[in-house]
Design a protein around this motif. Structure first.
Motif, PDB file in Angstrom:
ATOM      1  N   LEU A 255     -41.295   1.368  26.023  1.00  0.00           N
ATOM      2  CA  LEU A 255     -40.754   2.672  26.395  1.00  0.00           C
ATOM      3  C   LEU A 255     -39.234   2.657  26.355  1.00  0.00           C
ATOM      4  O   LEU A 255     -38.603   3.595  25.838  1.00  0.00           O
ATOM      5  N   ARG A 256     -38.627   1.599  26.889  1.00  0.00           N
ATOM      6  CA  ARG A 256     -37.159   1.506  26.886  1.00  0.00           C
ATOM      7  C   ARG A 256     -36.621   1.393  25.468  1.00  0.00           C
ATOM      8  O   ARG A 256     -35.639   2.057  25.105  1.00  0.00           O
ATOM      9  N   ALA A 257     -37.266   0.569  24.645  1.00  0.00           N
ATOM     10  CA  ALA A 257     -36.778   0.338  23.280  1.00  0.00           C
ATOM     11  C   ALA A 257     -36.843   1.600  22.433  1.00  0.00           C
ATOM     12  O   ALA A 257     -35.979   1.825  21.572  1.00  0.00           O
ATOM     13  N   LEU A 258     -37.858   2.433  22.669  1.00  0.00           N
ATOM     14  CA  LEU A 258     -38.067   3.612  21.835  1.00  0.00           C
ATOM     15  C   LEU A 258     -37.518   4.892  22.459  1.00  0.00           C
ATOM     16  O   LEU A 258     -37.620   5.972  21.862  1.00  0.00           O
ATOM     17  N   GLY A 259     -36.937   4.781  23.656  1.00  0.00           N
ATOM     18  CA  GLY A 259     -36.384   5.970  24.309  1.00  0.00           C
ATOM     19  C   GLY A 259     -37.454   6.924  24.788  1.00  0.00           C
ATOM     20  O   GLY A 259     -37.221   8.136  24.875  1.00  0.00           O
ATOM     21  N   LEU A 260     -38.628   6.403  25.117  1.00  0.00           N
ATOM     22  CA  LEU A 260     -39.713   7.240  25.635  1.00  0.00           C
ATOM     23  C   LEU A 260     -39.661   7.213  27.160  1.00  0.00           C
ATOM     24  O   LEU A 260     -38.697   6.785  27.736  1.00  0.00           O
ATOM     25  N   GLY A 261     -40.720   7.681  27.816  1.00  0.00           N
ATOM     26  CA  GLY A 261     -40.732   7.688  29.272  1.00  0.00           C
ATOM     27  C   GLY A 261     -40.860   9.077  29.849  1.00  0.00           C
ATOM     28  O   GLY A 261     -40.859   9.265  31.067  1.00  0.00           O
ATOM     29  N   TRP A 262     -40.984  10.104  28.982  1.00  0.00           N
ATOM     30  CA  TRP A 262     -41.304  11.458  29.439  1.00  0.00           C
ATOM     31  C   TRP A 262     -42.675  11.806  28.883  1.00  0.00           C
ATOM     32  O   TRP A 262     -42.914  11.719  27.682  1.00  0.00           O
ATOM     33  N   GLY A 263     -43.576  12.208  29.747  1.00  0.00           N
ATOM     34  CA  GLY A 263     -44.885  12.618  29.262  1.00  0.00           C
ATOM     35  C   GLY A 263     -45.765  11.442  28.885  1.00  0.00           C
ATOM     36  O   GLY A 263     -45.510  10.300  29.261  1.00  0.00           O
ATOM     37  N   PRO A 264     -46.838  11.708  28.117  1.00  0.00           N
ATOM     38  CA  PRO A 264     -47.835  10.681  27.830  1.00  0.00           C
ATOM     39  C   PRO A 264     -47.439   9.755  26.689  1.00  0.00           C
ATOM     40  O   PRO A 264     -46.777  10.158  25.742  1.00  0.00           O
ATOM     41  N   THR A 265     -47.871   8.509  26.797  1.00  0.00           N
ATOM     42  CA  THR A 265     -47.726   7.505  25.737  1.00  0.00           C
ATOM     43  C   THR A 265     -48.973   6.628  25.759  1.00  0.00           C
ATOM     44  O   THR A 265     -49.494   6.320  26.830  1.00  0.00           O
TER      45      THR A 265
END
Length: 413
Positions: A255-265
């Motif tokens: 999540l940190r590497a890809l800039g995710l962390g909002w909503g579903p993954t």
């Protein structure tokens, strides 16, 4: 006061109706924007408002949403990875334009390019298969030889097993799949770019994530190779404490590497001899039956909680119980014409069975192509307090369902 609306970009065969019903339960008016609303049967069946619009055209979507805003209070916008995961990037841009909660479109786009994703994960030290990018047959052949057979050959941009993913065990299979990908059968949205990857052997599992919170880790059993068509899902996966901890830590690194962390993954792992290895990160909710299994296993309605996030309301991911839930897909054993299929009502009556669904009607041609949507004829979902009981329930229900397939007519018949 204007009625609150939830805009849904495109639809989904498995989860689409559930989103519509969850939105209505929250007091929202669901509106689907689609290039072809007729492809989603539930829209007409449930009299859901649907508007035809070019969902490839961001300006057209902005104009349509602006028009709707004159009548409705648009509470949120979300979408589905059908006809492609690019929809989530479009959703992110629409949310930015209308100042609504939503995913970062740049992060989504980086993630959807599987080669870029691989590079970012490598820079973060995330364990993953050896990989090479190729653009033509010679580069694919060279990459396969360098990595060593067997290899996975797949488009650098794609979605799931229906996106041209294949295990190639020898040079002949590499050549055959290369011809499929580059010979006009596979549909490309841009210039062909192909990933050749080491086949990371081991059981398949992956976490369901909302925001930065890992809700649960499920296991997936695939059918016969070389195509990756899912046979069974189960929550929770049977993992050691160490495997669970490592998957959790690696997932947060992704999540940190890809800039995710909002909503579903959802993240796909293989448990190899060297430990958990990341196969793919998808910035979306897992497809059917993932949300249903999570609700049965933990009592968390992921779809409702996702909609709450989309409309800026407080969500709740608290687990209410801990059961084992599993889904078994029904595979035809041959190609041909489906004469009959029955037993679904008897299977549904088995205690512990949550759902039985058949996808095909009699007289339907059955053609197995390695595409999950073409190969499956139905599914059974069951849940109980224990793994053994859930497996026994599933098997009892599946054994009650039968069908007959007669050969396809030959030329001249």
């Amino acid at each position: 006061m204007a009625r609150r609306a939830l805009i849904l970009i495109e639809g989904h065969r498995g989860n689409g109706l559930v989103y519509v019903q969850a939105a209505q339960h929250l007091g929202l008016h669901p509106i689907t924007l689609s290039a072809d609303p007729s492809r989603y049967d539930y829209l007409a069946a449930e009299s859901i408002e649907a508007i035809r619009v070019d969902t490839d055209n961001l300006d057209a979507l902005i104009r349509e949403c602006s028009r709707l805003r004159a009548t409705y209070d648009i509470a949120g916008i979300t979408g589905f990875p059908i006809p492609g995961e690019w929809v989530y990037a479009t959703v992110g841009r629409l949310c930015q334009y209308f100042d609504l909660p939503g995913p970062n479109p740049e992060s989504i786009e980086r993630c959807l390019d599987k080669f870029t994703q691989r590079q970012l994960l490598a820079e973060a030290g995330v364990p993953q298969p050896t990989y090479r990018l190729a653009a033509n047959a010679a580069e694919i052949e060279s990459a396969a030889a360098e990595i060593g057979l067997p290899v996975i050959v797949k488009p650098a941009v794609g979605s799931g097993s229906s996106g041209g993913v294949r295990l190639c065990r020898n040079v002949e299979e590499v050549a055959e799949h290369t011809t499929y990908l580059l010979g006009g059968q596979h549909i490309w949205r841009s210039s062909p770019r192909i990933l050749v990857e080491e086949f990371a052997q081991g059981p398949n599992c992956g976490p369901a994530i909302m925001g930065n919170e890992i809700i649960g880790i499920g296991a997936v059993d695939f059918g016969d190779q070389p195509h990756f068509v899912i046979r069974e899902y189960i929550y929770p996966a049977l993992l050691t404490d160490d495997e669970h901890k490592r998957i959790t830590n690696i997932s947060l690194s992704c999540l940190r590497a890809l800039g995710l962390g909002w909503g579903p993954t959802c993240i796909e792992f293989h448990l190899t001899k060297r430990g958990p290895v990341v196969i793919e990160v998808n910035p979306r909710l897992g497809g059917m039956p993932d949300p249903q299994l999570i609700q049965l296993a933990y009592g968390i309605d992921l779809i409702t909680e996702h909609i709450k996030l989309v409309i800026g309301e407080e969500w709740n991911l608290r687990k209410r119980h801990s059961h084992t839930a599993a889904a078994r897909f029904l595979f035809p054993d041959r190609d041909g014409i489906l004469d009959w299929i029955d037993g679904d009502s008897r299977a549904a009556a088995v205690p512990g069975v949550a759902e039985v669904k058949l996808y095909v009607e009699p007289k339907t041609p059955i053609v197995r192509k390695g595409d999950g949507r073409a190969a499956h004829v139905g599914h059974v979902i069951a849940a109980s307090p224990s793994l053994a009981q859930t497996h026994a329930t599933l098997q009892r229900a599946v054994d009650l369902i039968g069908w007959s397939i007669r050969p396809l007519p030959t030329l001249g018949e």
